[in-house]
Scaffold this active site. Structure first.
Site, PDB file in Angstrom:
ATOM      1  N   ILE A 102     -14.566 -24.369   2.174  1.00 54.60           N
ATOM      2  CA  ILE A 102     -14.499 -25.222   3.473  1.00 54.60           C
ATOM      3  C   ILE A 102     -14.958 -24.271   4.462  1.00 54.60           C
ATOM      4  O   ILE A 102     -15.149 -23.025   4.451  1.00 54.60           O
ATOM      5  CB  ILE A 102     -12.961 -25.486   3.836  1.00 54.60           C
ATOM      6  CG1 ILE A 102     -12.110 -24.427   3.557  1.00 54.60           C
ATOM      7  CG2 ILE A 102     -12.610 -26.708   3.061  1.00 54.60           C
ATOM      8  CD1 ILE A 102     -10.633 -24.690   3.820  1.00 54.60           C
ATOM      9  N   LEU A 134      -5.781 -26.025  -3.423  1.00 54.61           N
ATOM     10  CA  LEU A 134      -6.639 -27.182  -3.221  1.00 54.61           C
ATOM     11  C   LEU A 134      -7.681 -27.304  -4.191  1.00 54.61           C
ATOM     12  O   LEU A 134      -7.942 -28.448  -4.741  1.00 54.61           O
ATOM     13  CB  LEU A 134      -6.763 -27.615  -1.738  1.00 54.61           C
ATOM     14  CG  LEU A 134      -7.422 -28.928  -1.447  1.00 54.61           C
ATOM     15  CD1 LEU A 134      -6.426 -29.700  -1.837  1.00 54.61           C
ATOM     16  CD2 LEU A 134      -7.605 -28.974   0.030  1.00 54.61           C
ATOM     17  N   GLY A 135      -8.349 -26.305  -4.109  1.00 52.98           N
ATOM     18  CA  GLY A 135      -9.702 -26.322  -4.832  1.00 52.98           C
ATOM     19  C   GLY A 135     -10.923 -26.927  -4.119  1.00 52.98           C
ATOM     20  O   GLY A 135     -11.684 -27.676  -4.901  1.00 52.98           O
ATOM     21  N   VAL A 136     -11.343 -26.461  -3.026  1.00 53.13           N
ATOM     22  CA  VAL A 136     -12.359 -26.614  -2.088  1.00 53.13           C
ATOM     23  C   VAL A 136     -12.849 -25.545  -1.391  1.00 53.13           C
ATOM     24  O   VAL A 136     -12.170 -24.657  -1.327  1.00 53.13           O
ATOM     25  CB  VAL A 136     -12.265 -27.721  -1.193  1.00 53.13           C
ATOM     26  CG1 VAL A 136     -11.761 -29.131  -1.651  1.00 53.13           C
ATOM     27  CG2 VAL A 136     -10.938 -27.384  -0.249  1.00 53.13           C
ATOM     28  N   HIS A 141       0.802  -1.351  -0.105  1.00 49.82           N
ATOM     29  CA  HIS A 141       0.048   0.008   0.158  1.00 49.82           C
ATOM     30  C   HIS A 141       0.676   1.421  -0.165  1.00 49.82           C
ATOM     31  O   HIS A 141       0.408   2.358  -0.346  1.00 49.82           O
ATOM     32  CB  HIS A 141      -1.083  -0.043   1.027  1.00 49.82           C
ATOM     33  CG  HIS A 141      -0.355   0.178   2.463  1.00 49.82           C
ATOM     34  ND1 HIS A 141      -0.157  -0.674   3.502  1.00 49.82           N
ATOM     35  CD2 HIS A 141      -0.122   1.376   3.098  1.00 49.82           C
ATOM     36  CE1 HIS A 141       0.405  -0.104   4.514  1.00 49.82           C
ATOM     37  NE2 HIS A 141       0.260   1.226   4.448  1.00 49.82           N
ATOM     38  N   GLY A 159       3.415   6.364   8.140  1.00 49.47           N
ATOM     39  CA  GLY A 159       4.759   6.703   7.762  1.00 49.47           C
ATOM     40  C   GLY A 159       5.634   5.441   8.079  1.00 49.47           C
ATOM     41  O   GLY A 159       6.711   5.296   7.472  1.00 49.47           O
ATOM     42  N   ASN A 160       5.398   4.664   9.305  1.00 44.77           N
ATOM     43  CA  ASN A 160       5.901   3.584   9.760  1.00 44.77           C
ATOM     44  C   ASN A 160       5.889   2.543   8.683  1.00 44.77           C
ATOM     45  O   ASN A 160       6.391   1.498   8.816  1.00 44.77           O
ATOM     46  CB  ASN A 160       5.913   3.155  11.098  1.00 44.77           C
ATOM     47  CG  ASN A 160       6.514   3.994  12.009  1.00 44.77           C
ATOM     48  OD1 ASN A 160       6.142   4.711  12.744  1.00 44.77           O
ATOM     49  ND2 ASN A 160       8.083   3.770  11.972  1.00 44.77           N
ATOM     50  N   SER A 161       4.902   2.389   7.951  1.00 47.93           N
ATOM     51  CA  SER A 161       4.279   1.368   7.028  1.00 47.93           C
ATOM     52  C   SER A 161       5.422   0.848   6.023  1.00 47.93           C
ATOM     53  O   SER A 161       6.022   1.765   5.449  1.00 47.93           O
ATOM     54  CB  SER A 161       3.299   1.883   6.112  1.00 47.93           C
ATOM     55  OG  SER A 161       2.040   2.127   6.903  1.00 47.93           O
ATOM     56  N   ASP A 183       0.043  -7.511   1.638  1.00 51.25           N
ATOM     57  CA  ASP A 183       0.356  -6.241   1.513  1.00 51.25           C
ATOM     58  C   ASP A 183       1.955  -5.876   1.593  1.00 51.25           C
ATOM     59  O   ASP A 183       2.594  -5.393   2.385  1.00 51.25           O
ATOM     60  CB  ASP A 183      -0.120  -5.422   3.006  1.00 51.25           C
ATOM     61  CG  ASP A 183       0.150  -3.848   2.764  1.00 51.25           C
ATOM     62  OD1 ASP A 183       0.101  -3.564   1.428  1.00 51.25           O
ATOM     63  OD2 ASP A 183      -0.141  -3.223   3.569  1.00 51.25           O
TER      64      ASP A 183
END
Length: 481
Positions: free
Chosen positions: A276, A272-274, A114, A215-217, A144
């Site tokens: 849950i 995995l394609g589920v 960001h 600003g610390n990001s 991020d």
């Protein structure tokens, strides 16, 4: 035989001397636990921390829209007022500030996505005051994290990642960065909590009371060995300033992302394609072989790796690639951290017994779930009230009205008795019941049969698969009055 007074006096002296030594030792240990100064450590690692300035071109204003009516004698005045700073409808350049840190002598820099998202230009300022332009190597919105690169004629000071899993609540940490654009700054605190989740599927945040502000990001969170154990990402605050609740993405998550960004310029997570959901306590009685509320229950299996491996809706995933599955969050992280194309063993609970299936993982970023086709039931016009639910078979008209996929079968809930257990469980009109006791529902009779079977088996609840707005979830509905 009495002990001479002289000996007693000597004993007291020895005892007091030993006690004094113990107190001195305790004070020494306390002094080691709480350093008198972080100055040496800060001086050592500061050259690797950077300030990041980004600039972006945004569209200019187009005139006094919504301020005065067109043709008003004040129109020229307001246009002149708006143009004074923004040059009318010309594009304007805006800037933003953030932090980051160097992870290699050849100029790779880690920060938050960001911080640099949408930026046209990125400028890196080092502790010495030197400035270098940077280019984006890759980004990952899920965590991020962004990886940048600068070109330098000389090796750059850098820091290494530490093992965030070894960080304990109460450990000292220091945060470095560019808070509120004030320049390089250091703040100290402790690890307040571990394994915090905010909103993402792969969240693993370290909570700290070390001051973190805007600003610390993107700046680093260091342990006392000068290793990065987190990337400062977010704060919890009612006023936008630090109140001692800051969050840093754990370094063990960041390391995997950075490695993939360096190698591929993008992330490549296992898939995995589920669909849950978590296993709840009230499901234990409704499912054979389930002893604890752990694992991840499969609610849907679209086309993909799981379907090819034979997984079914209603299976409970107990372990993945040799590691026990505690809940949905744990499974998502395990799968995402597994390399694409790897064949893994998945243990599922089905019909009261465990089965081991071998699944070759796909890539999450490329996954396209396609709903499996289902047989179309015969229309059954009558409504019926069962367990506080008024249900009717799903017809083509109801499918269109509710936006349900054409291949879906089941019963539509048209009303819920507000005094019923079903209402307490969150069932509402418009929900579609597609399975009961992990068997498909095509008619009201099917539901009645599943209830009778559960009662005869001595069960206290019935497991229903419910779909709302296309999203499936299991509900254990009590059969007791």
């Amino acid at each position: 035989m009495a002990v001479p007074r002289q000996n007693l006096a000597q004993f007291r002296v020895i005892w007091l001397s030993a006690l004094a030594m113990m107190l001195l030792l305790a004070q020494s240990i306390a002094a080691q636990a709480r350093p008198e100064s972080f100055a040496d450590l800060a001086e050592k690692i500061s050259p690797s921390v950077v300030n990041i300035t980004t600039s972006t071109v945004v569209a200019g204003r187009t005139g006094p829209q919504g301020v005065v009516p067109e043709g008003s004698p004040f129109e020229d005045f307001f246009r002149e007022f708006q143009d004074r700073d923004g040059d009318g409808d010309r594009p304007r350049r805006t800037s933003a500030l953030g932090s980051g840190f160097v992870i290699s002598e050849d100029g790779y820099v880690v920060t938050n996505n960001h911080v640099i998202e949408g930026a046209d230009e990125i400028l890196i300022e080092f502790y010495s005051g030197r400035e270098l332009p940077a280019k984006v190597i890759g980004t990952d919105k899920n965590t991020d994290i962004a990886l940048l690169k600068v070109e330098s004629d000389e090796p750059l000071a850098f820091v290494n990642f530490g093992d965030s899993d070894t960080s304990r609540v109460g450990d000292w940490v220091i945060a470095m960065g560019n808070p509120l654009g004030q320049g390089f700054s250091v703040s100290a605190g402790i690890v307040s909590a571990r394994n915090r989740a905010l909103s993402g599927s792969y969240d693993d945040y370290i909570q700290t009371d070390a001051a973190i502000n805007r600003g610390n990001s993107g700046g680093p969170l260091f342990n006392m060995n000068g290793e990065v154990v987190g990337v400062n990402t977010a704060i919890l605050s009612p006023n936008g300033g630090s109140i001692g609740i800051g969050f840093s993405m754990a370094s063990n998550v960041v390391k995997k992302v950075v490695t993939q960004l360096q190698e591929f310029g993008e992330t490549r997570r296992g898939w995995l394609g589920v669909r849950i959901q978590n296993v709840s306590e009230d499901m234990i009685d409704a499912i054979d072989g389930l002893e604890t509320a752990s694992g991840a229950m499969i609610t849907d299996v679209p086309e993909g790796p799981a379907m090819e491996a034979g997984m079914q809706s209603g299976d409970i995933i107990m372990s993945f690639d040799g590691k026990e599955v505690a809940d949905v969050r744990g499974l998502v992280k395990q799968v995402g951290n597994t390399e694409v194309g790897k064949a893994v063993r998945v243990v599922v609970l089905r019909d009261g017994k465990t089965q081991t299936l071998k699944v070759t993982l796909g890539r999450r970023e490329e996954a396209e779930a396609v709903p499996a086709s289902q047989p179309v039931p015969q229309d059954e016009p009558q409504e019926k009230e069962i367990l506080g639910l008024t249900v009717i078979p799903l017809t083509e008209e109801l499918r269109e009205e509710l936006g349900v996929d054409s291949g879906t079968t089941g019963l539509v809930v048209t009303n819920v008795d507000e005094a019923s257990k079903a209402f307490e469980k969150g069932l509402r009109a418009g929900d579609v019941l597609t399975e009961a006791s992990q068997q498909k529902l095509l008619s009201v009779t099917d539901l009645e049969d599943r209830i009778s079977e559960a009662v005869e088996a001595g069960r206290k609840s019935l497991l229903l698969l419910v779909r709302r707005a296309g999203e499936p979830r299991f509900v254990a509905l009590s059969l007791e009055d």
